[in-house]
Design an enzyme around this catalytic site. Structure first.
Site: not given
Ligand code: R5P
Length: 284
Positions: A127, A188, A214, A220-221
């Site tokens: 991370h 985003k 990613d 998954g949003g």
């Molecule tokens: C956030 O900065 C991470 O790189 C991912 O984009 C994030 O953890 C994805 O989360 P979710 O699947 O809940 O949209």
């Protein structure tokens, strides 16, 4: 070099055993079980001087972490002198700062504890790579780009690679460069833990296959929103890849419905962990 598999790597065991000799590795027998009160028991059934311990620390995170420490202690006790920990998914890595007075920097606690036994630490797509500084020995953040690129090479054809936000651009760029393809990113903004706002990319996606890459998929949003925008823009096939499939309830179904294919690496075992990092691990 001996390879030790913790229970957080059992999902890789068959492939590791099949390919270990190709990389000059030998899988060391270990006994891992649980006492009736829930405590872990490990026993090393072999000897050597150097070992790579593979242990991903997904849920139950604390159990996997303790087991990794016990394996380190047991190996040192057995006479091993140099230990590498390969932790494909490192638990607590997102807790990298104090946001409310009185909190720990959890990732620091984990890195320091691992440093008691392990001389080297290898993780995938951490991370915050800066937190590797908390580990007292050699610490490396590995990229899954090669494995992701190979998995999607033929499916993607002459398409393009996108990052769901600017922060993820380097990851998309690494995959795109291996495939010799164009890359870009979405703007985003996270409006709540479960809602993101995204703006269309500035490249032409009409009729092109697209791979969105990613580090983590949680609810998954992010991916569903990105896929919806790409459909509206007239993209061809939409593929989604991530390093760590930390899927919340229903996320696999939600993303799978929105795209042509969802595939994550096997840092965490899930029904869509189709991209193997075993060869990357055996090379270490
Ligand atoms: C956030 O900065 C991470 O790189 C991912 O984009 C994030 O953890 C994805 O989360 P979710 O699947 O809940 O949209």
């Amino acid at each position: 070099m001996k390879v030790v598999l913790g229970s957080g790597a059992y999902h890789m065991a068959e492939e590791v055993k099949m390919k270990a000799s190709k990389y000059g590795r030998e899988v060391l027998e270990v006994e891992i079980k649980k006492f009736p009160d829930g405590e872990k028991y490990v026993r090393i059934l072999g000897e050597g001087k150097e070992a790579v311990v593979v242990q991903s620390t997904f849920n139950p995170q604390d159990e996997h972490l303790i087991e990794l420490l016990l394996l380190g202690d047991a190996l040192k006790e057995r006479g091993f002198e140099h230990l590498k920990a390969v932790v494909p998914y490192l638990a607590y890595s997102r807790q990298d700062r104090v946001t409310k007075e009185g909190e720990p920097i959890s990732v620091r606690a984990v890195m320091k504890a691992l440093g008691i036994y392990y001389d080297e630490l290898y993780v995938f797509d951490l991370h915050n790579p800066k937190t590797l500084e908390y580990f007292p020995g050699k610490a490396v953040n590995l990229s899954p780009a090669r494995a992701i690129a190979e998995y999607f090479r033929e499916k993607l054809g002459e398409g393009l690679v996108l990052a769901p936000d600017k922060g993820a651009l380097e990851r998309a760029k690494a995959v795109a460069e291996l495939l010799g393809l164009e890359f870009s990113y979405f703007e985003k903004k996270r409006v709540s833990p479960t809602e993101v706002r995204m703006s269309p990319v500035e490249v032409d996606v009409k009729g092109k296959n697209v791979l969105i890459v990613d580090d983590i998929i949680s609810t998954g949003g992010t991916m569903v929103k990105a896929a919806d925008i790409l459909r509206e823009m007239g993209a061809g096939k939409i593929f989604v890849a991530a390093t760590h499939g930390v899927f919340a309830e229903g996320a696999i179904e939600r993303v799978s419905k929105a795209v042509d294919e969802l595939a994550v690496t096997n840092t965490i075992p899930t029904p869509v962990s189709k991209i193997s990092l075993v060869e990357d691990i055996l090379r270490l």
